[in-house]
Design an enzyme around this catalytic site. Structure first.
Site, PDB file in Angstrom:
ATOM      1  N   TRP A   1       0.817  -1.212   0.000  1.00  0.00           N
ATOM      2  CA  TRP A   1       0.000   0.000   0.000  1.00  0.00           C
ATOM      3  C   TRP A   1       0.859   1.274   0.000  1.00  0.00           C
ATOM      4  CZ3 TRP A   1      -4.922  -1.265  -0.976  1.00  0.00           C
ATOM      5  CH2 TRP A   1      -5.345  -2.561  -0.603  1.00  0.00           C
TER       6      TRP A   1
ATOM      7  N   LYS B   1      -6.103  -0.964  -4.795  1.00  0.00           N
ATOM      8  CA  LYS B   1      -6.920   0.250  -4.873  1.00  0.00           C
ATOM      9  C   LYS B   1      -6.168   1.297  -5.663  1.00  0.00           C
ATOM     10  CE  LYS B   1     -10.259   0.174  -1.124  1.00  0.00           C
ATOM     11  NZ  LYS B   1     -10.763   0.727   0.130  1.00  0.00           N
TER      12      LYS B   1
ATOM     13  N   ASP C   1     -32.735  -2.067 -17.555  1.00  0.00           N
ATOM     14  CA  ASP C   1     -33.600  -1.661 -16.450  1.00  0.00           C
ATOM     15  C   ASP C   1     -33.798  -0.143 -16.450  1.00  0.00           C
ATOM     16  OD1 ASP C   1     -34.903  -2.166 -13.778  1.00  0.00           O
ATOM     17  OD2 ASP C   1     -33.348  -0.738 -13.190  1.00  0.00           O
TER      18      ASP C   1
ATOM     19  N   GLU D   1     -37.242  -1.922 -20.475  1.00  0.00           N
ATOM     20  CA  GLU D   1     -38.259  -1.780 -19.426  1.00  0.00           C
ATOM     21  C   GLU D   1     -38.655  -0.309 -19.376  1.00  0.00           C
ATOM     22  OE1 GLU D   1     -38.940  -2.051 -14.620  1.00  0.00           O
ATOM     23  OE2 GLU D   1     -37.296  -0.973 -15.548  1.00  0.00           O
TER      24      GLU D   1
END
Length: 688
Positions: free
Chosen positions: A96, A131, A346, A401
């Site tokens: 890190w 990350k 959606d 939809e």
């Protein structure tokens, strides 16, 4: 200068986006709007052709952005984060350390670094945590999950926040089966991997492959619509609050296990669609896209325009070049990496309109589909998405939809349409629930039922359904629960009395589904479990129910129990799907309805050469009932809701031959006479 034209179904139509007017003259007053939308889409395509290698290359952004392994073992990482002033790629691989793998920013706000291979091997271990560390103006350092990450995991015993992991297994999954052909009739089974178990836990990809795929195949469905695949931090969101768009949910297993599920489905001849959520994104910052580089406006609109007040989520800025790259590449990624066959989009209404459908009823007036309420950037995104998918993957299938009824949603871009293959018939389930809630059986309006079922846009294909996951959710009730209520707990055993409530429930459950299937569209959808009248409702583990899995599972043990009446509905659903597979009424022209008799409660129609007779009367059976039919000949029964194996009373002799008489009846050239008991439906076909 003469207007350029294209040929569509044998007709010359304008090539400026107004071709749809030839199919729907009511669109005539809105030619300028249609032209403008089409021009914007065309400008995007021209721009991408000039600068990005076209839609095909542009939609492969995942090959360039995010974390990628080169053939020599080097790892490249690229991330768009223009607001950041410094960036580092960090993880367990470099303890890190923000100084170990610093990134360099280009003129477009994209950060990049290369992690050199060590002895020909990637320096970042498979399944290790990673990350991006972003320093923003003011000096704060944000640790974010990479936007294009392909795998995130959650350990609820430590934190609900997801971890990003570098996924690079030595053994890559190799697909064995080719994609099936695009089905002429779409019989869609809507499913959720996590609830596809009878146990009190989250189901897995491997269990779905082993246990649910064979059921779907036996039932006769040829399309699976998989929900809640894109990673979502909150299980109870049903997958509709996406945090990591390129990561298939790790709750259910590994990416390779999802690939195996899709590959196995393909081997069974079943097409697999992903329920894709591009209408909004979860507002999480630590494990989502929100405030990714410390700005409010990276992937989303700034301020109120970028927030959905009902969903409490962020709204994409569809007009931005990098957002377009991200979303189109997201579609392409699932098609390429996982071999999905298409998408159910959606929340399309939210994409189409600036009001997102909030507090807006749609009357069907055409003015509602044009003007300042319409988000043209959203429409253009959907146009480009469909154009890319259908050009690169001619077999791909897309479903919208949309509650608004937007015209030309399911017509090709060349005509000025949005390009979807199908739209969902969202008014149909509302009609059935309203009838069961508010009307006595004697008061059912046959003409209105037929009108709702056939009221769809010319040449735009529709997927009909009696109920979907929406009706199964807590707070609503499934059709079977509306029909039988508390007797589902006491009288679904074959050892108990066949009460009038159960008799009515089984009868209408079958008839509602069959009528919807036959009249409602060019495709049919069922939510898993509803085919056998699944009891109760669907409710995910959450604080409000003490994190219980009791209602977050599908009880497939019920239709398998020979002492329970659920097996009857399951058998009928299978017969209905497989009969459609034989006769293909879904891809046949719309039905000709010859009778809607309000006093008898009888509906008669023809579709795909079949003669359909429905008797919805609660008490009356009809002997020698005369029905019109166009084609003369001898007819036999091919489907009958009253069969004992479907929970019926076996009142109909299926060996009967029905001969036509050459005498016009109800607008048809011939008639025949049938026996239709109360609350039954029969389907007749000409003798082969």
């Amino acid at each position: 200068m003469s207007l350029k034209t294209i040929k569509y179904e044998g007709k010359e139509v304008p090539a400026d986006g107004t071709g749809v007017v030839e199919l729907d003259p009511w669109l005539g007053p809105f030619k300028d709007d249609l032209r403008r939308r089409f021009t914007k889409a065309d400008e995007w395509i021209t721009k991408l052709n000039a600068h990005e290698g076209g839609l095909e290359k542009f939609s492969r952004g995942y090959e360039n952005f995010g974390i990628n392994v080169l053939p020599n073992g080097d790892i490249t990482y690229r991330e768009w984060a223009p607001n950041a002033i410094n960036a580092s790629f960090v993880g367990e691989f470099n303890n890190w350390d923000r100084n170990a793998n610093r990134m360099v920013k280009n003129d477009f706000g994209v950060w990049e670094t290369v992690v050199p291979a060590v002895n020909g091997q990637s320096a970042v271990p498979h399944n290790s945590k990673i990350k991006i560390a972003l320093e923003i103006p003011g000096g704060e350092v944000l640790y974010r999950i990479p936007a294009w990450i392909k795998r995130v995991t959650q350990d609820l015993s430590i934190s609900p926040i997801y971890d990003a992991v570098f996924w690079n297994p030595k053994e890559k999954y190799v697909f064995k089966n080719p994609r099936p052909e695009k089905p002429k009739s779409a019989r869609v089974y809507e499913a959720h991997v996590g609830i596809s178990t009878t146990e009190y836990r989250v189901g897995t990809y491997k269990e779905f492959t082993a246990n649910i795929l064979p059921r779907i195949k036996k039932l006769g469905y040829n399309v699976i619509q998989l929900m809640a695949i894109q990673e979502h931090a909150y299980y109870a969101s049903f997958g509709y609050q996406v945090t990591s768009f390129f990561a298939a949910s790790s709750r259910y297993g590994t990416p390779e296990e999802l690939m195996e599920l899709i590959d196995t489905a393909h081997g069974l001849g079943i097409v697999v669609l992903l329920d894709i959520v591009h209408s909004h994104a979860c507002k999480n910052t630590e494990d989502g896209l929100n405030m990714f580089d410390g700005s409010d406006h990276l992937y989303f609109h700034e301020g109120g325009k970028g927030r959905h007040e009902l969903w409490d989520s962020r709204l994409f800025n569809y007009g931005h070049h990098e957002v377009m790259r991200f979303l189109l590449s997201n579609l392409r990624f699932y098609m390429e990496e996982y071999m999905f066959d298409g998408f159910r989009f959606d929340g399309v209404t939210s994409i189409l309109y600036t009001h997102h459908g909030i507090g807006t009823g749609f009357s069907g007036g055409y003015h509602e589909y044009f003007g300042s309420n319409v988000d043209e950037e959203g429409i253009v995104y959907l146009m480009l998405a469909n154009e890319m998918l259908h050009n690169v993957y001619p077999k791909s299938l897309t479903i919208a939809e949309d509650v608004s009824g937007m015209p030309a949603l399911c017509l090709p871009l060349a005509l000025g349409g949005v390009g979807f293959d199908y739209r969902l018939a969202m008014a149909i389930p509302d009609m059935w629930i309203k009838l069961l809630k508010e009307k006595k059986d004697d008061d059912w309006d046959m003409a209105n039922i037929c009108w709702i079922l056939i009221n769809r846009r010319h040449q735009e294909k529709t997927i009909a359904y009696a109920e979907s996951h929406d009706q199964a959710l807590v707070g609503d009730k499934t059709l079977m629960f509306w029909l039988c209520d508390k007797e589902m707990y006491t009288h679904m055993s074959t050892l108990t009395d066949f009460t009038p409530i159960i008799e009515r429930g089984l009868g209408l459950h079958k008839m509602i589904r069959l009528l919807t299937h036959a009249l409602g569209g060019e495709g049919y959808l069922n939510f898993e479990g509803n085919e056998f009248g699944h009891p109760e409702w669907l409710d995910f583990p959450r604080a409000g129910n003490n994190n219980s899995f009791h209602y977050a599972r599908r009880q497939f043990n019920l239709p398998d129990d020979h002492l329970l009446r659920y097996k009857f509905l399951n058998e009928f659903d299978s017969a209905m799907q497989n009969t459609e597979g034989k006769y293909g009424w879904l891809h046949s022209p719309q039905a000709y309805i010859s009778l809607k008799n309000e006093s008898d409660k009888v509906i008669v129609f023809e579709r795909a050469g079949l003669l359909w007779i429905f008797n919805f009367h609660p008490t009356n059976s009809f002997a020698d009932y005369r029905v019109g039919v166009e084609k003369a000949g001898t007819y036999r029964i091919v489907l009958n809701t009253d069969r004992p194996e479907f929970g019926g009373l076996n009142r109909i002799d299926e060996s009967t031959k029905f001969f036509t008489t050459d005498f016009p009846w109800n607008g048809r050239n011939n008639f025949t006479q049938v026996y239709v008991p109360t609350r039954t439906a029969i389907v007749l076909a000409l003798e082969e």
